[in-house]
Design an enzyme around this catalytic site. Structure first.
Site, PDB file in Angstrom:
ATOM      1  N   ASN A 163      35.337  -1.087  79.439  1.00 24.28           N
ATOM      2  CA  ASN A 163      34.948  -0.104  78.432  1.00 24.28           C
ATOM      3  C   ASN A 163      33.702  -0.614  77.702  1.00 24.28           C
ATOM      4  O   ASN A 163      33.811  -1.496  76.844  1.00 24.28           O
ATOM      5  CB  ASN A 163      36.080   0.127  77.441  1.00 24.28           C
ATOM      6  N   GLY A 183      39.484  -3.149  74.294  1.00 23.81           N
ATOM      7  CA  GLY A 183      40.398  -3.357  73.182  1.00 23.81           C
ATOM      8  C   GLY A 183      41.772  -2.782  73.441  1.00 23.81           C
ATOM      9  O   GLY A 183      42.140  -2.466  74.573  1.00 23.81           O
ATOM     10  N   ASP A 184      42.534  -2.616  72.350  1.00 23.25           N
ATOM     11  CA  ASP A 184      43.896  -2.096  72.468  1.00 23.25           C
ATOM     12  C   ASP A 184      43.910  -0.660  72.976  1.00 23.25           C
ATOM     13  O   ASP A 184      44.832  -0.263  73.693  1.00 23.25           O
ATOM     14  CB  ASP A 184      44.588  -2.171  71.107  1.00 23.25           C
ATOM     15  N   ALA A 203      36.094   8.715  77.061  1.00 20.57           N
ATOM     16  CA  ALA A 203      37.471   8.437  76.640  1.00 20.57           C
ATOM     17  C   ALA A 203      38.441   8.924  77.711  1.00 20.57           C
ATOM     18  O   ALA A 203      38.251   9.993  78.309  1.00 20.57           O
ATOM     19  CB  ALA A 203      37.757   9.128  75.308  1.00 20.57           C
ATOM     20  N   GLU A 226      33.071   5.848  81.476  1.00 19.66           N
ATOM     21  CA  GLU A 226      31.975   6.644  80.932  1.00 19.66           C
ATOM     22  C   GLU A 226      32.404   7.552  79.792  1.00 19.66           C
ATOM     23  O   GLU A 226      31.546   8.157  79.131  1.00 19.66           O
ATOM     24  CB  GLU A 226      31.360   7.490  82.055  1.00 19.66           C
TER      25      GLU A 226
END
Length: 483
Positions: A147, A206-207, A182, A180
């Site tokens: 990400n 991340g989380d 969400a 690219e």
């Protein structure tokens, strides 16, 4: 004298080799690789031998070896002696292994040995590789999602500089996808990914990225096995693939709570050696419709509002949580409602000093028959819920939190619920009743230090699990139940 277990193990190979400018005795058996400085006047050996005395030797578990390969010219040899070494010991091999340091951090260390015989050098490499191949739990092929927008937007840099070189060193094949948008990873796992090709899925982020991977894998697994996850009482099929997380986000709570640090090198080494940790997954339903899965914190009220505000300010990076936290705290919204929960059989205590992390004995020895409790539509009323063993609390709350793990992170070293276990089948229910801003601030500040997380005035009403500060109450509820 009784010999140790290590000494009883049959050796595979032992030799007198050169490390730097010193002669060392090197021994390999099926569990341990060890070396120590050779005694002067000792005979050269190339046969089977017992391990050196651990008091004056260096010992590496075979399961901690990352890779072995032929050494490059001059590895770990000083320039002044390089010419002499190259003449007398022209062949060498390097062993990369895990070295543990402070604060749960792991590092990759290298040790190089030189041999006078080409065949002996190849024999060492072959035998060590044979032992590594027998470690069936190690991944050989991974699907990696990166990400690029996580945290400080350094995920690609973290992967290229710290992660990819170690994967190549360990001989792990990777297919890398840079997301690219969400839910790109979730959608790809749900529909397009050829999961049979891989031993695991790794997310660099991340989380939120980890949550995408969980949703994608769990949803895909249920669809492939014909399980309707909209049904709260459905028995979900476990995922075959393991998930690895390389921390590159704002808080990296899941990574910190499982291994004790949010260091990228430590995480990739855990993945390489095949470490695994079971984790509870909580499902959230509404009117027989699935909403989402959670492995860390379900927050309604303060933390839910905080995350909602922070999502509109992602461009601020980690600072968005501070800004959103101040805004949410000043608004001081409370919510009136009823919370029903099923107390766990073994409630434990937040003061038992038993911090749960990877390898926790409690989580590795849970009964296999733990299943979600059925919650039918005819148990909606408080009276019926209490009659079925459910506890019911009605009131005005600033926050309703359910923690499946400690939720520890660098900003909250002990987390919201320090004694929560990763895979014991329970979730810690933390209820913060309506109180003054002063008491609520005291409650929040406790999460930023290592003080007791749950002192409370004597006249405060609390739930059975443990007492929480500033009007906080908590209880252990069964994972899979409803709150």
């Amino acid at each position: 004298m009784t010999k140790s277990i290590m000494e009883k193990q049959a050796g595979l190979l032992s030799s007198k080799l050169l490390q730097g400018r010193k002669q060392v005795d090197v021994v390999l058996n099926r569990c341990v690789f060890a070396w120590r400085e050779a005694e002067k006047g000792g005979e050269t050996s190339s046969g089977i031998s017992s391990l050196p005395d651990p008091d004056d030797s260096h010992t590496v578990q075979v399961c901690d070896i990352v890779a072995v390969f032929k050494a490059k010219d001059g590895d770990q040899v000083s320039r002044s002696s390089q010419k002499k070494v190259s003449q007398l010991y022209p062949h060498g091999f390097t062993v990369s292994y895990v070295r543990r340091s402070r604060q749960h951090r792991w590092r990759c260390a290298n040790v190089t040995f030189h041999c006078a015989n080409h065949g002996l050098c190849n024999q060492w490499i072959r035998l060590i590789n044979e032992q590594l191949l027998q470690l069936s739990h190690r991944p050989k092929s991974l699907l990696v999602y990166i990400n690029p927008y996580s945290g400080k937007q350094r995920a690609k840099c973290v992967y290229e500089q710290k992660v990819a070189p170690l994967f190549r060193c360990a001989g792990i094949a990777t297919d890398v996808i840079v997301t690219e948008r969400a839910n790109h990873a979730r959608d790809h796992l749900t529909t397009d990914a050829q999961l049979d090709k891989y031993d695991g899925v790794v997310c660099v982020g991340g989380d939120g990225m980890f949550s995408e991977i969980v949703h994608g894998l769990v949803t895909r697994t249920q669809a492939d096995n014909g399980v309707d996850h909209d049904q709260p009482d459905a028995d979900l099929v476990p995922c075959r693939l393991r998930i690895g997380i390389i921390p590159a986000g704002s808080t990296d709570c899941i990574c910190f709570a499982t291994v004790g640090t949010n260091d990228a090198v430590t995480s990739v080494l855990h993945i390489i050696v095949g470490d695994s940790q079971p984790m509870d997954v909580c499902s959230v339903h509404h009117n027989n419709a699935f909403l989402r899965y959670s492995v860390s914190l379900l927050g309604y009220g303060f933390y839910g509002d905080l995350l909602a505000h922070s999502e509109t300010k992602r461009w601020l990076g980690p600072a968005r949580y501070d800004l959103a936290g101040v805004k949410t705290f000043l608004s001081h919204n409370f919510y009136e409602g009823t919370v029903s929960f099923l107390p766990a059989a073994d409630q434990g205590s937040p003061r038992d000093k038993l911090q749960c992390r990877s390898g926790c004995s409690v989580c590795w020895h849970q009964p296999e028959d733990i299943k979600p409790w059925e919650v039918s539509e005819d148990k909606d009323s408080s009276d019926e819920a209490q009659g079925e063993g459910w506890s019911v609390i009605h009131g005005k709350f600033l926050a309703i939190n359910a923690a499946c793990m400690s939720c520890a992170c660098p900003r909250s070293p002990k987390g919201l619920s320090p004694s929560a276990h990763l895979a014991d089948g329970n979730t810690d229910l933390i209820l913060v009743r309506k109180c003054s801003r002063f008491h609520f601030l005291r409650h929040l500040l406790r999460h930023t230090n290592k003080d007791d997380q749950c002192p409370v005035p004597a006249d405060t009403t609390v739930c059975p699990r443990y007492r929480g500060g500033g009007g906080a109450a908590a209880a252990t509820a069964a994972a899979g139940g409803s709150a």
